[in-house]
Design a protein around this motif. Sequence first.
Motif, PDB file in Angstrom:
ATOM      1  N   ILE A  15       0.834  -1.210   0.000  1.00  0.00           N
ATOM      2  CA  ILE A  15       0.000   0.000   0.000  1.00  0.00           C
ATOM      3  C   ILE A  15       0.865   1.254   0.000  1.00  0.00           C
ATOM      4  CG2 ILE A  15      -1.672   1.329   1.338  1.00  0.00           C
ATOM      5  CD1 ILE A  15      -2.804  -1.208   2.393  1.00  0.00           C
ATOM      6  N   LYS A  16       0.546   2.135  -0.939  1.00  0.00           N
ATOM      7  CA  LYS A  16       1.202   3.436  -0.979  1.00  0.00           C
ATOM      8  C   LYS A  16       0.201   4.582  -0.818  1.00  0.00           C
ATOM      9  CE  LYS A  16       4.970   1.896  -4.012  1.00  0.00           C
ATOM     10  NZ  LYS A  16       5.648   2.104  -5.330  1.00  0.00           N
ATOM     11  N   ARG A  17      -1.029   4.318  -1.226  1.00  0.00           N
ATOM     12  CA  ARG A  17      -2.056   5.378  -1.202  1.00  0.00           C
ATOM     13  C   ARG A  17      -3.377   4.788  -0.712  1.00  0.00           C
ATOM     14  NH1 ARG A  17      -2.715   8.768  -6.628  1.00  0.00           N
ATOM     15  NH2 ARG A  17      -0.637   9.419  -5.945  1.00  0.00           N
ATOM     16  N   ILE A  18      -3.993   5.437   0.278  1.00  0.00           N
ATOM     17  CA  ILE A  18      -5.285   4.971   0.779  1.00  0.00           C
ATOM     18  C   ILE A  18      -6.336   6.066   0.623  1.00  0.00           C
ATOM     19  CG2 ILE A  18      -4.259   3.348   2.417  1.00  0.00           C
ATOM     20  CD1 ILE A  18      -4.874   5.359   4.652  1.00  0.00           C
ATOM     21  N   GLY A  19      -7.584   5.641   0.545  1.00  0.00           N
ATOM     22  CA  GLY A  19      -8.709   6.573   0.492  1.00  0.00           C
ATOM     23  C   GLY A  19      -9.550   6.424   1.745  1.00  0.00           C
ATOM     24  N   VAL A  20     -10.208   7.493   2.146  1.00  0.00           N
ATOM     25  CA  VAL A  20     -11.094   7.447   3.305  1.00  0.00           C
ATOM     26  C   VAL A  20     -12.401   8.138   2.941  1.00  0.00           C
ATOM     27  CG1 VAL A  20     -10.057   9.553   4.288  1.00  0.00           C
ATOM     28  CG2 VAL A  20     -11.349   7.991   5.766  1.00  0.00           C
ATOM     29  N   TYR A  21     -13.522   7.560   3.387  1.00  0.00           N
ATOM     30  CA  TYR A  21     -14.819   8.174   3.097  1.00  0.00           C
ATOM     31  C   TYR A  21     -15.802   7.888   4.218  1.00  0.00           C
ATOM     32  CZ  TYR A  21     -16.197   3.457   1.455  1.00  0.00           C
ATOM     33  OH  TYR A  21     -16.478   2.106   1.354  1.00  0.00           O
ATOM     34  N   THR A  22     -16.795   8.775   4.317  1.00  0.00           N
ATOM     35  CA  THR A  22     -17.889   8.596   5.274  1.00  0.00           C
ATOM     36  C   THR A  22     -19.167   8.375   4.485  1.00  0.00           C
ATOM     37  OG1 THR A  22     -18.068  11.016   5.415  1.00  0.00           O
ATOM     38  CG2 THR A  22     -16.857   9.905   7.162  1.00  0.00           C
ATOM     39  N   SER A  23     -20.031   7.507   5.003  1.00  0.00           N
ATOM     40  CA  SER A  23     -21.206   7.118   4.233  1.00  0.00           C
ATOM     41  C   SER A  23     -22.400   6.919   5.160  1.00  0.00           C
ATOM     42  CB  SER A  23     -20.906   5.806   3.483  1.00  0.00           C
ATOM     43  OG  SER A  23     -22.050   5.318   2.812  1.00  0.00           O
ATOM     44  N   GLY A  24     -23.605   7.116   4.612  1.00  0.00           N
ATOM     45  CA  GLY A  24     -24.822   6.950   5.403  1.00  0.00           C
ATOM     46  C   GLY A  24     -25.070   8.162   6.287  1.00  0.00           C
ATOM     47  N   GLY A  25     -25.742   7.955   7.415  1.00  0.00           N
ATOM     48  CA  GLY A  25     -26.033   9.045   8.334  1.00  0.00           C
ATOM     49  C   GLY A  25     -24.768   9.556   9.007  1.00  0.00           C
ATOM     50  N   ASP A  26     -24.682  10.881   9.200  1.00  0.00           N
ATOM     51  CA  ASP A  26     -23.522  11.434   9.891  1.00  0.00           C
ATOM     52  C   ASP A  26     -23.600  11.101  11.373  1.00  0.00           C
ATOM     53  OD1 ASP A  26     -25.765  13.398   9.796  1.00  0.00           O
ATOM     54  OD2 ASP A  26     -24.484  14.506  11.167  1.00  0.00           O
ATOM     55  N   ALA A  27     -22.453  11.140  12.022  1.00  0.00           N
ATOM     56  CA  ALA A  27     -22.385  10.836  13.461  1.00  0.00           C
ATOM     57  C   ALA A  27     -21.259  11.657  14.073  1.00  0.00           C
ATOM     58  CB  ALA A  27     -22.139   9.344  13.689  1.00  0.00           C
TER      59      ALA A  27
ATOM     60  N   LYS B  35     -18.275  15.183   3.988  1.00  0.00           N
ATOM     61  CA  LYS B  35     -19.686  15.069   3.587  1.00  0.00           C
ATOM     62  C   LYS B  35     -20.076  13.595   3.491  1.00  0.00           C
ATOM     63  CE  LYS B  35     -19.793  19.558   2.972  1.00  0.00           C
ATOM     64  NZ  LYS B  35     -20.493  20.450   3.938  1.00  0.00           N
ATOM     65  N   THR B  36     -21.366  13.354   3.417  1.00  0.00           N
ATOM     66  CA  THR B  36     -21.840  11.979   3.315  1.00  0.00           C
ATOM     67  C   THR B  36     -23.088  11.939   2.455  1.00  0.00           C
ATOM     68  OG1 THR B  36     -22.476  10.006   4.584  1.00  0.00           O
ATOM     69  CG2 THR B  36     -23.252  12.135   5.412  1.00  0.00           C
ATOM     70  N   GLY B  37     -23.490  10.750   2.069  1.00  0.00           N
ATOM     71  CA  GLY B  37     -24.669  10.625   1.220  1.00  0.00           C
ATOM     72  C   GLY B  37     -25.039   9.169   1.015  1.00  0.00           C
ATOM     73  N   ARG B  38     -26.181   8.972   0.408  1.00  0.00           N
ATOM     74  CA  ARG B  38     -26.624   7.621   0.062  1.00  0.00           C
ATOM     75  C   ARG B  38     -26.830   7.562  -1.443  1.00  0.00           C
ATOM     76  NH1 ARG B  38     -29.163   8.585   5.132  1.00  0.00           N
ATOM     77  NH2 ARG B  38     -28.718   6.936   6.649  1.00  0.00           N
ATOM     78  N   SER B  39     -26.309   6.531  -2.079  1.00  0.00           N
ATOM     79  CA  SER B  39     -26.333   6.431  -3.533  1.00  0.00           C
ATOM     80  C   SER B  39     -27.152   5.227  -3.994  1.00  0.00           C
ATOM     81  CB  SER B  39     -24.900   6.314  -4.069  1.00  0.00           C
ATOM     82  OG  SER B  39     -24.899   6.055  -5.451  1.00  0.00           O
ATOM     83  N   THR B  40     -28.222   5.490  -4.734  1.00  0.00           N
ATOM     84  CA  THR B  40     -29.004   4.395  -5.319  1.00  0.00           C
ATOM     85  C   THR B  40     -28.249   3.759  -6.487  1.00  0.00           C
ATOM     86  OG1 THR B  40     -30.182   6.008  -6.688  1.00  0.00           O
ATOM     87  CG2 THR B  40     -31.217   5.357  -4.622  1.00  0.00           C
TER      88      THR B  40
END
Length: 329
Positions: free
Chosen positions: A8-20, A76-81
């Motif tokens: 691993i040299k590069r990682i991604g991070v994300y938040t999804s669904g309801g915020d907390a 930011k966060t969101g839900r994707s259909t």
Amino acid sequence: MANFNQKIKRIGVYTSGGDAPGMNAAIRAVVRVGIAQNLEVYGIHSGYVGMIENSIQPLHLRDMANIIQRGGTMLKTGRSTDFMKPEGRAKAAAHIKAAGIDACVCIGGDGSFRGAHALWEEHQIPIVGIPGTIDNDIFGSDKTIGFDTAVNTALEAIDRIRDTAASHDRLFIVEVMGRNSGFIASHVGIAGGAEEIFTPDGNVTVEKAIEHIKEGILRGKTSSILIAAEGQKPGRAYDLADSIRKKSGMDAKVCILGHQQRGGSPTAADRILASRMGAAAVDSLLKGFCDIMIGTEGERLVQVPLDVVTKTEKKSQMDLISLANLLAT
């Protein structure tokens, strides 16, 4: 639990669904621990929506300044259909790979983890999950990021409502969030001295609640607080109040706390939990583990396979509801 051999040299991070509350602390830990390990860290905005729309950009140490105390999520966060469809996931995976991202950290709840598991199963993108939801309904972890803050936010409101209830000799039904989970309701109920707690998987009936309230009145009680988990949709408390009025003649005031429980500055407990989980997620990826969630077992951090997490229901703590009823007598 899966393993991978890619360096691993590069990682991604994300938040999804309801915020907390506490998600920012988790992002901060992932970025700072990742950079300390000589990794490049990229933020994926708006969860799976951002993956599909290719909204990906590098994160630096300076981007993490003064976010640990902020509620919500700076990514930011969101839900994707669209992501629920195979072609949507293929598009998202293509963007991740095109950005040179070798592995990801997903901060979210049950639905987010199903998406993370699918990205590994279908496209071999290594991902580690961090449970971030106020509902505390994720199997494999005693506590989730945001739960402690949500409970304390609700408790503060209930303490204020009790002052009014006592001043006017009133019955109040306070509705808390939690969807199909009764964790917020049970914890707030016992901490707030509620006379009765209604949860989706509980066995409390309106008739039982009325009987409990009347017993309290005979002992000299002049006010009562009932806690209700929202269930499938907000507003359940109004139905309970109407049923109590029809069956007993007692007038119950309703207070729905709503989304204020999801916002606000995270408690120290949530900041510490998020920081520990964020660091552990990066460490797990560097050691070749993926398709797992970082959970808690007591004070210990554990690794739980995502397929187990997403297929197993976390049961409410019915012993807390029983104790709350005993203490409210």
